[in-house]
Design an enzyme around this catalytic site. Structure first.
Site, short mmCIF file in Angstrom:
data_model
loop_
_atom_site.label_atom_id
_atom_site.label_comp_id
_atom_site.label_asym_id
_atom_site.label_seq_id
_atom_site.Cartn_x
_atom_site.Cartn_y
_atom_site.Cartn_z
N GLY A 61 -10.25 2.01 13.15
CA GLY A 61 -9.66 2.26 14.47
C GLY A 61 -10.67 2.71 15.51
N GLU A 102 -8.05 -5.25 5.20
CA GLU A 102 -7.93 -5.02 3.76
C GLU A 102 -6.78 -5.83 3.15
OE1 GLU A 102 -8.18 -0.90 5.16
OE2 GLU A 102 -8.79 -0.43 3.13
N ARG A 104 -2.71 -2.18 -3.27
CA ARG A 104 -3.89 -1.35 -3.07
C ARG A 104 -3.80 -0.20 -4.06
NH1 ARG A 104 -5.13 3.08 1.45
NH2 ARG A 104 -7.22 3.56 0.72
N ARG A 119 -10.75 15.61 7.51
CA ARG A 119 -11.62 15.98 6.38
C ARG A 119 -12.99 16.41 6.90
NH1 ARG A 119 -10.41 10.64 3.65
NH2 ARG A 119 -8.40 10.94 2.62
N HIS A 128 -12.66 3.09 0.23
CA HIS A 128 -12.68 2.08 1.31
C HIS A 128 -13.40 0.80 0.86
CE1 HIS A 128 -12.46 5.21 4.85
NE2 HIS A 128 -11.25 4.77 4.51
N GLY A 163 -12.21 5.27 10.79
CA GLY A 163 -10.80 5.41 11.16
C GLY A 163 -10.41 6.86 10.98
N ASN A 164 -9.17 7.13 10.58
CA ASN A 164 -8.82 8.51 10.23
C ASN A 164 -9.66 8.98 9.06
OD1 ASN A 164 -6.85 9.49 11.99
ND2 ASN A 164 -5.37 8.05 11.10
N ASN A 172 0.88 -1.16 0.00
CA ASN A 172 0.00 0.00 0.00
C ASN A 172 0.92 1.22 0.00
OD1 ASN A 172 -1.76 2.05 0.52
ND2 ASN A 172 -2.61 1.16 2.39
P1 ADP Z 1 -6.51 4.81 9.29
O1 ADP Z 1 -7.76 5.30 8.63
O2 ADP Z 1 -5.35 5.75 9.18
O3 ADP Z 1 -6.17 3.37 8.98
P2 ADP Z 1 -7.30 3.77 11.86
O4 ADP Z 1 -8.32 2.87 11.29
O5 ADP Z 1 -6.09 3.18 12.49
O6 ADP Z 1 -6.86 4.88 10.84
O7 ADP Z 1 -8.03 4.70 12.95
C1 ADP Z 1 -7.39 5.72 13.61
C2 ADP Z 1 -8.37 6.34 14.59
O8 ADP Z 1 -8.81 5.36 15.52
C3 ADP Z 1 -7.78 7.50 15.39
O9 ADP Z 1 -8.70 8.57 15.47
C4 ADP Z 1 -7.59 6.86 16.75
O10 ADP Z 1 -7.64 7.79 17.79
C5 ADP Z 1 -8.79 5.95 16.80
N1 ADP Z 1 -8.65 4.97 17.89
C6 ADP Z 1 -7.73 3.99 18.02
N2 ADP Z 1 -7.90 3.36 19.22
C7 ADP Z 1 -8.92 3.99 19.84
C8 ADP Z 1 -9.58 3.83 21.11
N3 ADP Z 1 -9.21 2.89 21.97
N4 ADP Z 1 -10.60 4.67 21.40
C9 ADP Z 1 -10.98 5.62 20.54
N5 ADP Z 1 -10.43 5.82 19.34
C10 ADP Z 1 -9.40 5.02 19.00
#
Ligand code: ADP
Length: 414
Positions: A340, A395, A98, A249, A188, A218-219, A7
């Site tokens: 996340g 993924e 990806r 965003r 996604h 996630g982010n 990726n």
């Molecule tokens: P990406 O889209 O970059 O792959 P992720 O899926 O890893 O991102 O998600 C990142 C997000 O998940 C961040 O906002 C992070 O704070 C949040 N996150 C990770 N662990 C926790 C948690 N225990 N509680 C709340 N949010 C979390």
């Protein structure tokens, strides 16, 4: 078959080496031999390299470009003392990439040929921030492993090509679609597809028995309405900017804001685009951070008003999309959380589901709290009409599977 999953981003490369050759996706039966990433390619790069499920090591090194990064990863894996279960680069039998944008042309994962490469070049226009790097990854893998190692492109957009016209066209002059293919593409897709597949596997249901909403939080964040295994709507649009509130965003806004704020602040359209992509969302609202975990801590421990506001707006937007998709799909059997935030935050899941009892969405607080840190499971109350699930997305596994299917001539991906 040992498959390298890549990726590639503007200055980063994430990778996994997966040993896979089974027909059904089962996260427990595939062997993840190595994983990691290289960040800050182009200078003093940070290398995170992990073997199996052991904690990764961190080092730094000068890495000038993507080809060097791919070379480095492969040399490390094949090195005698890495502990990764391959003896030489030639043990890597295929590479799965990806690729962010497949346009309208790519409706499923595809073997990369010379023709596909030039088609991908043409698609750069639609995804100038992402596809060029994906192409660099393809070129780098070819350079390091040679032309005979097959490479497969797995597109973020492909899963959403089943979205009907009523949901994928914008109400702007139709000729803009005809001329420039301006429409909803959605992103996604590999994640939503994995989650839907895994849901069917966990529940023993067939495609035809499922009508579900998947939430990748996630982010980046997006929602997807899935009927009979096919995406029928999704919240990201022509670009990943539309839809839910994300880390940086904005998600949905009135497009008239762009001109208005641009004029007031003296920002060009490119600068406005940067603002909406990089300085908005949770970060813009809170003025603190794009990280949901930090925002939750800030709101809980210090009662920060804007942290709370950012979380509330994030959850409210997800609820609006749930409502919209429940209406669009005539109800749903299940809502599945991933990403996340979706996988790790019972607090956010609870807030999203709040006040939706009348739709049959009823959370079981005890079950919800127990689902964190990569756990798969169900957290609706007994008797609720809509199942609530957390299913960690994967993924890379789906990319490895698609690559295996295409390279070994097995059935097309589900
Ligand atoms: P990406 O889209 O970059 O792959 P992720 O899926 O890893 O991102 O998600 C990142 C997000 O998940 C961040 O906002 C992070 O704070 C949040 N996150 C990770 N662990 C926790 C948690 N225990 N509680 C709340 N949010 C979390």
């Amino acid at each position: 078959m040992k498959i390298l999953v890549l990726n590639v981003g503007s200055s980063s490369l994430k990778f996994q080496l997966v040993d896979t050759d089974q027909t059904a996706i089962d996260a427990n039966s595939d062997r993840r031999l190595a994983s990691g990433q290289i960040e800050r390619i182009g200078g003093e790069a940070i290398l995170t390299l992990g073997v199996g499920s052991a904690p990764p090591s961190h080092t730094t090194a000068q890495i000038r470009n993507h080809a060097e990064a791919v070379e480095r990863v492969i040399a490390w894996m094949a090195g005698a003392d890495s502990g990764v279960d391959i003896a030489a680069p030639s043990d890597i039998e295929a590479v799965g990439h990806r690729v962010v944008h497949g346009g309208e042309q790519f409706t499923r994962s595809t073997l990369v040929t010379a023709t596909v490469r030039s088609d991908l070049e043409r698609l750069i226009d639609l995804a100038p921030l992402h596809n060029p790097h994906n192409l660099l990854g393809i070129a780098a893998a070819r350079e390091v492993l040679g032309e005979n190692v097959p490479q497969v492109a797995v597109f973020d957009t492909a899963f959403h090509q089943t979205i009907p016209e009523t949901a994928h066209l914008y109400a702007i002059p139709y000729q803009l679609y005809r001329r420039y293919r301006v429409r909803r593409y959605g992103f996604h897709g590999t994640s939503h597809r994995y989650i839907a597949y895994r849901y069917r596997q966990l529940t023993g249901k067939t495609r035809e028995q499922t009508r579900i909403i998947t939430l990748h939080l996630g982010n980046g964040a997006s929602a997807c309405a899935i009927v009979d295994g096919h995406s029928v709507d999704t919240s990201m649009g022509f670009t990943p900017l539309e839809g839910l509130v994300m880390g940086t965003r904005s998600g949905d806004i009135d497009p008239a804001i762009i001109d208005y704020v641009g004029a007031k602040e003296g920002l060009s359209s490119r600068e406005m685009d940067m603002m909406l992509n990089k300085q908005s969302g949770l970060l813009g609202l809170s003025g603190l951070t794009a990280d949901m975990r930090e925002l939750l801590a800030e709101a809980d421990e210090n009662g920060d008003r804007r942290a709370r506001l950012a979380i509330d707006i994030f959850c409210y937007r997800v609820r609006k999309y749930l409502g919209a998709y429940l209406a669009a799909m005539n109800g749903a059997d299940a809502i599945v959380f991933a990403g996340g935030i979706g996988e790790n935050s019972p607090a956010v899941r609870e807030r999203i589901c709040e006040g939706m009892d009348w739709l049959g969405i009823q959370i079981d607080a005890g079950r919800n709290i127990g689902l964190t840190g990569g756990a798969e499971g169900r957290f609706d109350r007994d008797g609720g009409r809509v199942e609530l699930w957390t299913i960690p997305t994967d993924e890379e596994l789906l990319i490895a599977r698609d690559t295996w299917r295409i390279v070994s001539g097995n059935a097309p991906p589900p």
